[in-house]
Motif scaffolding. Structure first.
Motif, PDB file in Angstrom:
ATOM      1  N   SER A  96      -6.021   0.005  -1.203  1.00  0.00           N
ATOM      2  CA  SER A  96      -7.081  -0.899  -1.635  1.00  0.00           C
ATOM      3  C   SER A  96      -8.199  -0.110  -2.296  1.00  0.00           C
ATOM      4  CB  SER A  96      -7.645  -1.674  -0.443  1.00  0.00           C
ATOM      5  OG  SER A  96      -8.820  -2.379  -0.807  1.00  0.00           O
ATOM      6  N   ARG A 147      -5.128  -3.186  -5.328  1.00  0.00           N
ATOM      7  CA  ARG A 147      -4.589  -1.957  -4.746  1.00  0.00           C
ATOM      8  C   ARG A 147      -5.133  -0.723  -5.459  1.00  0.00           C
ATOM      9  NH1 ARG A 147       1.874  -3.193  -3.907  1.00  0.00           N
ATOM     10  NH2 ARG A 147       1.656  -5.083  -2.616  1.00  0.00           N
ATOM     11  N   THR A 204      -7.875  -7.451  -1.777  1.00  0.00           N
ATOM     12  CA  THR A 204      -8.441  -6.657  -2.867  1.00  0.00           C
ATOM     13  C   THR A 204      -7.353  -6.032  -3.735  1.00  0.00           C
ATOM     14  OG1 THR A 204      -8.544  -4.801  -1.314  1.00  0.00           O
ATOM     15  CG2 THR A 204     -10.568  -6.076  -1.634  1.00  0.00           C
TER      16      THR A 204
END
Length: 364
Positions: free
Chosen positions: A78, A65, A63
């Protein structure tokens, strides 16, 4: 001679070689025909994933950050690390709850029209998620695509609410090889150290380019078992191995798209024994052995940094020791102080640093 005539003569001279090349007879390699019985016997064979062409990388969840792309963030950050199955933030009027069964979500409902596909029943549901900093974030399920390789596993297209831009966005990181990444629903949560925890009612939407999903795709499905043994520990060890997280603290020591070869104690994946276009045995050598909480011993690092840097990063975890033979030519020189390296669930090879070319004039 006029300029026009000179041009025409030059054009003819250029065309003659091209025409001769075009008329040259072609010699093509044609494979020998396969007997009919053999041909049909080969149809519909299951294809094991070729792990050496499935490159590892630095991401755990896969994903973003942070929603702010200009912000410098830690790799252990994330925008979405977990989601709660209840209460649902929003769902179809017929859906009363969601539950996770193996590799797919199941909707509990008051009634569905006969023949409604299982996957489509969860589309439109909005779950309460959480970012790595603890802030709430809503996540919507926008699509469901059963895996062709495993009908019990479903790929989800998800969107998370970007409060910064005030719009729904795919939280998964896109790469050239996977430009429109999807996600898998996996039981439990991973914290910033890369440690997996079982939390009732909590799941992880693991994106396609992250280690959690890659390890599942390679064959380590945490909800599955082999010979009566769960693969959950192997999957967790794989997430450490895929990111070269030697210290078990969530920090990677590799680069995106680095080739690796892995093999495990249960025989889910066997060691590669023949070179191919994707894997050169002559360049490969043993790197490390792995447990769910990180490496149990190392021969070298994947990104070429000195082993001393790992000893400094987690000073009470490893010790430099005499070479330890793990069998099959795998030997390590740095080992855990609290774990027997021979009990490792997983081992891997990778390409070591290329040797400098030797100059004939140097005499070396």
């Amino acid at each position: 001679m006029t300029a026009t005539l000179k041009f025409l003569l030059a054009w003819v001279c250029l065309q003659l070689p091209l025409q001769a090349y075009a008329e040259r007879p072609r010699t093509e390699s044609v494979a020998a025909p396969v007997p009919e019985a053999d041909r049909y016997a080969l149809r519909c064979q299951s294809r094991a994933p070729h792990r050496t062409v499935k490159p590892q990388g630095t991401m755990l969840w896969g994903t973003r950050r942070d929603w702010d792309t200009e912000k410098v963030t830690d790799e252990r950050s994330s925008v979405l690390v977990s989601a709660s199955l209840k209460p649902l933030r929003r769902a179809d009027a017929q859906v009363t709850a969601l539950k996770l069964e193996g590799g797919h979500l199941v909707a509990t409902s008051t009634s569905f029209a006969p023949g409604t596909p299982e996957g489509s029943r969860v589309i439109g549901a909005v779950l309460q998620g959480t970012a790595s900093d603890g802030k709430p974030v809503e996540v919507a399920i926008c699509g469901a695509e059963p895996s062709p390789e495993d009908p019990g596993m479903v790929w989800y297209r998800i969107e998370a609410w970007n409060a910064l831009a005030q719009e729904w966005e795919n939280p998964c990181v896109a790469l050239d090889r996977v430009p429109d990444p999807r996600a898998l629903a996996v039981r439990g949560v991973w914290d910033s150290s890369g440690t997996h925890r079982e939390v009732p009612g909590q799941l992880t939407f693991a994106c396609e380019n992250g280690a959690i999903t890659k390890c599942i795709h390679w064959g380590y499905k945490p909800w599955a078992s082999r010979e009566g043994q769960t693969l959950a520990g192997l999957h967790q060890a794989c997430t450490r191995m895929a990111r070269a997280d030697y210290c078990g603290n969530g920090r990677s020591h590799t680069h995106e798209d680095t080739g690796i070869d892995m093999y495990d104690r249960l025989g889910v994946i066997a060691r590669t024994t023949e070179s191919s276009a994707e894997w050169d045995l002559a360049r490969a050598s043993f790197e490390a052995a792995w447990a769910p909480d990180g490496a149990t011993c190392l021969a070298r690092t994947r990104d070429g940094r000195a082993l001393e840097t790992i000893l400094q990063e987690c000073p009470d975890r490893f010790r430099a020791d005499a070479a330890l033979d793990l069998g099959e030519g795998d030997r390590c020189t740095v080992r855990r102080v609290d774990v027997n390296p021979r009990t490792a669930l997983l081992r891997n090879q990778s390409y070591g640093p290329r040797k400098a070319a030797v100059s004939p004039a140097s005499g070396l």
